[in-house]
Design an enzyme around this catalytic site. Structure first.
Site, PDB file in Angstrom:
ATOM      1  CG  ASN A 193      -1.695   1.238   1.448  1.00 28.11           C
ATOM      2  OD1 ASN A 193      -1.789   2.058   0.531  1.00 28.11           O
ATOM      3  ND2 ASN A 193      -2.274   1.397   2.636  1.00 28.11           N
TER       4      ASN A 193
ATOM      5  CE  LYS B 246      -0.187   3.337   4.761  1.00 26.52           C
ATOM      6  NZ  LYS B 246      -0.115   3.457   6.203  1.00 26.52           N
TER       7      LYS B 246
ATOM      8  CG  HIS C 297      -5.915   2.101   5.097  1.00 29.93           C
ATOM      9  ND1 HIS C 297      -5.496   3.019   6.031  1.00 29.93           N
ATOM     10  CD2 HIS C 297      -4.910   1.216   4.964  1.00 29.93           C
ATOM     11  CE1 HIS C 297      -4.270   2.694   6.432  1.00 29.93           C
ATOM     12  NE2 HIS C 297      -3.893   1.603   5.803  1.00 29.93           N
TER      13      HIS C 297
ATOM     14  CD  GLU D 121      -2.972   5.639   6.684  1.00 25.96           C
ATOM     15  OE1 GLU D 121      -2.958   5.702   5.451  1.00 25.96           O
ATOM     16  OE2 GLU D 121      -2.042   5.125   7.353  1.00 25.96           O
TER      17      GLU D 121
ATOM     18  CD  GLU E 203      -3.655  -2.447   7.319  1.00 29.88           C
ATOM     19  OE1 GLU E 203      -2.570  -2.718   6.821  1.00 29.88           O
ATOM     20  OE2 GLU E 203      -4.243  -1.368   7.121  1.00 29.88           O
TER      21      GLU E 203
ATOM     22  N   GLY F 252       2.318   2.224  10.725  1.00 33.65           N
ATOM     23  CA  GLY F 252       3.301   3.297  10.565  1.00 33.65           C
ATOM     24  C   GLY F 252       4.020   3.677  11.843  1.00 33.65           C
TER      25      GLY F 252
ATOM     26  CB  SER G  24       5.039  -1.903  11.908  1.00 29.55           C
ATOM     27  OG  SER G  24       4.648  -0.558  12.155  1.00 29.55           O
TER      28      SER G  24
HETATM   29  P1  PGA Z   1       2.632   0.238   7.651  1.00 29.70           P
HETATM   30  O1  PGA Z   1       1.186   0.485   7.011  1.00 29.70           O
HETATM   31  O2  PGA Z   1       3.149  -1.062   7.049  1.00 29.70           O
HETATM   32  O3  PGA Z   1       3.452   1.424   7.214  1.00 29.70           O
HETATM   33  O4  PGA Z   1       2.468   0.144   9.115  1.00 29.70           O
HETATM   34  C1  PGA Z   1       0.292  -0.566   6.803  1.00 29.70           C
HETATM   35  C2  PGA Z   1      -0.982  -0.040   6.197  1.00 29.70           C
HETATM   36  O5  PGA Z   1      -1.408   1.067   6.548  1.00 29.70           O
HETATM   37  O6  PGA Z   1      -1.608  -0.713   5.354  1.00 29.70           O
END
Ligand code: PGA
Length: 250
Positions: free
Chosen positions: A9, A11, A94, A96, A166, A172, A212
């Protein structure tokens, strides 16, 4: 046996020229994997990625879509539009988007239905916040999100949905859920699917872990009983690092 599905992803990162360079390098590094490899990229990279991924084992996905097919929704992109250029996957719900763009369980459900109407495979994200986790509500939150996301879908559609567990506190942040914890949460999601749609469906649905994931923890996570791969943010931005995650079993 379920196969492993590993999705990046990106982003809101990567310009087209960076995306093209990435795919040229990455496609060579992952060409021998038996795992499914997906890159979910910004809208402005989709067409470049689709062109450059032709003839490789890399599938391309978007990171969001609107539930309507067309109409007065300035700034939005529909599932029909994604399908028209050859996109195969789409991330829906997601955290976010839930957090910053008012995505709700109801809009997530509508988008999943619209994805299937357009023959796109949804990657549906669920996960608890730190407060919810500390209050002991993890299982309740993630099973409820799963149930509401899938409401009204056929068994066949549920089987073809990818779910990404997640935990929000792990996204992140560099904090990863332990493999045991992540596996247990994913088991509870699978049990909820079994309760509603039966064992055959629950045993076939792909449930990823995200938060992560990196090359140093991918193997431990992906070799548990119920984690069927990962949704990878930060570590998917570098072709070398992401290829190590894809090739975790090599
Ligand atoms: P990350 O993000 O691997 O940077 O923690 C995962 C995601 O948001 O899908």
């Amino acid at each position: 046996m379920r196969k492993k599905v590993i999705a990046g992803n990106w982003k809101m990162n990567m310009l087209p020229n960076e995306a093209i360079d990435y795919i040229q390098k990455f496609s060579d590094l992952v060409k021998d994997t038996e795992n499914e490899v997906i890159l979910c990229v910004p809208y402005t990279d989709l067409f470049y990625c689709l062109m450059n991924a032709q003839g490789t084992n890399i599938k391309i996905g978007a990171q969001n879509m609107h539930f309507a097919e067309s109409g007065a929704y300035t700034g939005e992109v529909s599932g029909k539009m994604l399908k028209s250029i050859g996109v195969e996957y789409v991330i829906i719900g997601h955290s976010e988007r839930r957090q910053y763009f008012n995505e709700t369980d109801e809009s997530v459900n509508k988008k999943i239905k619209a994805a299937f109407e357009n023959e796109l495979k949804p990657i549906v994200c669920v996960g608890e916040s730190l407060e919810q986790r500390e209050a002991g509500e993890t299982e309740k939150i993630i099973t409820t999100q799963t149930r509401l996301a899938l409401e009204g879908l056929s068994e066949e559609q549920v089987k073809n949905t990818i779910i990404a567990y997640e935990p929000i506190w792990a996204i992140g942040t560099g904090k990863t859920a332990t493999s045991e914890d992540a596996n247990n949460s994913i088991k509870s999601i699978r049990n909820e699917i079994k309760r509603i749609y039966g064992e055959e469906v629950s045993e076939n649905v792909i449930i990823q872990y995200g938060g992560s994931v990196k090359s140093s923890n991918a193997k431990e996570l992906f070799t548990t009983s119920d984690i069927d791969g990962g949704l990878v943010g930060g570590a998917s931005l570098k072709p070398d690092e992401f290829s190590k995650i894809v090739n975790y079993n090599k």
